[in-house]
Scaffold this active site. Structure first.
Site, mmCIF file in Angstrom:
data_model
loop_
_atom_site.group_PDB
_atom_site.id
_atom_site.type_symbol
_atom_site.label_atom_id
_atom_site.label_comp_id
_atom_site.label_asym_id
_atom_site.label_seq_id
_atom_site.Cartn_x
_atom_site.Cartn_y
_atom_site.Cartn_z
ATOM 1 N N LYS A 161 45.049 39.697 48.740
ATOM 2 C CA LYS A 161 44.885 37.973 49.221
ATOM 3 C C LYS A 161 46.128 37.004 49.268
ATOM 4 O O LYS A 161 46.549 36.333 50.610
ATOM 5 C CB LYS A 161 44.066 37.107 47.972
ATOM 6 N N ARG A 199 37.455 30.526 41.154
ATOM 7 C CA ARG A 199 36.662 31.777 40.138
ATOM 8 C C ARG A 199 35.690 32.307 39.924
ATOM 9 O O ARG A 199 35.219 33.547 39.752
ATOM 10 C CB ARG A 199 38.518 32.290 39.613
ATOM 11 N N ARG A 239 52.951 47.348 42.184
ATOM 12 C CA ARG A 239 53.267 45.945 42.544
ATOM 13 C C ARG A 239 54.680 45.184 42.427
ATOM 14 O O ARG A 239 54.374 45.717 40.824
ATOM 15 C CB ARG A 239 52.259 44.790 42.478
ATOM 16 N N ARG A 297 55.103 42.245 37.506
ATOM 17 C CA ARG A 297 53.901 40.964 36.394
ATOM 18 C C ARG A 297 53.532 42.080 34.887
ATOM 19 O O ARG A 297 53.057 42.680 34.971
ATOM 20 C CB ARG A 297 52.962 40.992 37.080
ATOM 21 N N ARG A 306 41.062 42.648 34.424
ATOM 22 C CA ARG A 306 40.792 41.872 35.422
ATOM 23 C C ARG A 306 39.690 41.912 37.053
ATOM 24 O O ARG A 306 39.361 41.429 37.071
ATOM 25 C CB ARG A 306 42.254 41.551 36.164
HETATM 26 P P1 AMP Z 1 46.240 36.072 40.352
HETATM 27 O O1 AMP Z 1 47.563 35.287 40.593
HETATM 28 O O2 AMP Z 1 45.703 35.272 40.991
HETATM 29 O O3 AMP Z 1 45.445 36.903 39.731
HETATM 30 O O4 AMP Z 1 45.963 35.370 38.667
HETATM 31 C C1 AMP Z 1 46.945 35.374 37.635
HETATM 32 C C2 AMP Z 1 46.006 34.915 36.612
HETATM 33 O O5 AMP Z 1 45.716 33.979 36.364
HETATM 34 C C3 AMP Z 1 44.192 35.040 35.894
HETATM 35 O O6 AMP Z 1 43.843 36.800 35.031
HETATM 36 C C4 AMP Z 1 44.027 34.229 35.221
HETATM 37 O O7 AMP Z 1 44.346 34.600 34.124
HETATM 38 C C5 AMP Z 1 44.528 33.008 36.015
HETATM 39 N N1 AMP Z 1 43.671 32.051 37.006
HETATM 40 C C6 AMP Z 1 44.347 32.304 38.575
HETATM 41 N N2 AMP Z 1 44.020 31.954 39.335
HETATM 42 C C7 AMP Z 1 41.926 31.235 38.250
HETATM 43 C C8 AMP Z 1 41.384 30.008 38.307
HETATM 44 N N3 AMP Z 1 41.082 29.654 39.807
HETATM 45 N N4 AMP Z 1 39.982 30.451 37.044
HETATM 46 C C9 AMP Z 1 40.771 30.900 35.847
HETATM 47 N N5 AMP Z 1 42.362 31.330 35.708
HETATM 48 C C10 AMP Z 1 42.924 31.599 37.577
#
Ligand code: AMP
Length: 288
Positions: free
Chosen positions: A68, A145, A179, A223, A234
């Site tokens: 994404k 989300r 990654r 990360r 996740r």
């Molecule tokens: P990502 O980089 O999109 O994988 O996000 C990393 C982490 O941030 C996720 O595993 C969640 O813990 C948190 N996070 C990101 N976006 C959201 C969202 N829209 N709602 C809730 N938690 C989020």
């Protein structure tokens, strides 16, 4: 295709960043009260702007590791709109060692979702800061989300198009484990070289690594939530909480499903084609 052309040529009923930010902030600061009443009753009274060409309001959906950030980032440069990734906002907050950072680290490192209150708060601050710099339009990545987040977003602005990126789950895991981020420039790379056999009549999947330039090589970090255990958590959270968001937008006729055919070289031109933007790329290259 005609419907997509309409999405890509104009953004319908877009609201100003500050209107969206205020509405989201309103939500984040009074979530308990709103949960018991109609969440939209007090936040739908905004001045609507004329449609503007290219002022897109798009959302990118897809499992962790699908790409994404990569494709939303490229499209944001292509269309001249900001790419806003809530995961990046959460990581910035974590790195800032602010009051929420300990609480956030625990949630993120277990692969769980952070509360709506925190997400709306971070997103509204980001939108306001963007508006102060003259930004308009956006490509959201990692938000919404949950169906609740999608409903609240829908109550404050009109999303033109939702791109749902798709890739096999075994490939997603390999991609997340490969990654890397440059701790200095923030660039995103991937050291995984993926070659998996096609299943159930689907073609093989090959993805070349996306290697960093030599000056980033010694600064690569992984990360904290890209370990096998956390990635699997996740993916479970995505299937449970985020997959219903696909149905939410599908029922509104806004969802564009896009199966990634391979790495960036193969997928980027096909994505532009699916978005009806391939013509624009030719014109841009001809003009350059
Ligand atoms: P990502 O980089 O999109 O994988 O996000 C990393 C982490 O941030 C996720 O595993 C969640 O813990 C948190 N996070 C990101 N976006 C959201 C969202 N829209 N709602 C809730 N938690 C989020």
């Amino acid at each position: 295709m005609a419907a997509l052309a309409r999405f890509t040529k104009s953004s319908s009923l877009s609201l100003s960043f500050s209107s969206i930010a205020k509405a989201l902030y309103f939500y984040s600061s009074s979530s308990a009260a709103i949960a018991e009443s109609n969440p939209y009753s007090q936040i739908n009274n905004f001045t609507r702007k004329d449609p503007k060409d290219w002022n897109v309001q798009w959302v990118f959906l897809g499992c962790p590791g699908v790409g994404k950030g990569t494709y939303a980032g490229r499209l944001s440069k292509f269309l001249g709109v900001p790419h806003i990734a809530t995961g990046d906002l959460v990581r910035e907050e974590l790195a800032s060692s602010g009051p929420m950072s300990n609480q956030l680290a625990e949630i993120v490192n277990q692969g769980k979702l952070v509360s709506d209150e925190i997400i709306f708060n971070l997103l509204s601050k980001r939108l306001e800061a963007g508006e102060a710099k003259g930004e308009s339009g956006f490509i959201l990545d990692g938000f919404p989300r949950t169906v609740k987040q999608a409903e609240i977003l829908e109550g404050v602005t009109d999303i033109d198009l939702v791109v749902n990126l798709k890739l096999r789950e075994d490939v997603l895991l390999e991609k997340c484990l490969g990654r890397r981020i440059c701790s200095q420039c923030g660039g995103n790379f991937n050291v995984a070289s993926i070659n998996v056999k096609g299943k159930n009549g689907n073609p093989d999947v090959s993805m070349a690594p996306l290697l960093p330039p030599s000056h980033c090589m010694s600064k690569l970090i992984t990360r904290a939530d890209d370990t096998e255990e956390v990635v699997k958590a996740r993916l479970r959270v995505y299937n449970e909480k985020s997959q219903p968001v696909e149905d939410f937008y599908r029922s509104q006729g806004k969802l564009l499903e896009f199966d990634l055919p391979g790495g960036i070289t193969e997928s980027w031109p096909k994505l532009l084609e699916a978005l009806n933007l391939d013509d624009c790329e030719e014109k841009q290259s001809a003009a350059a």
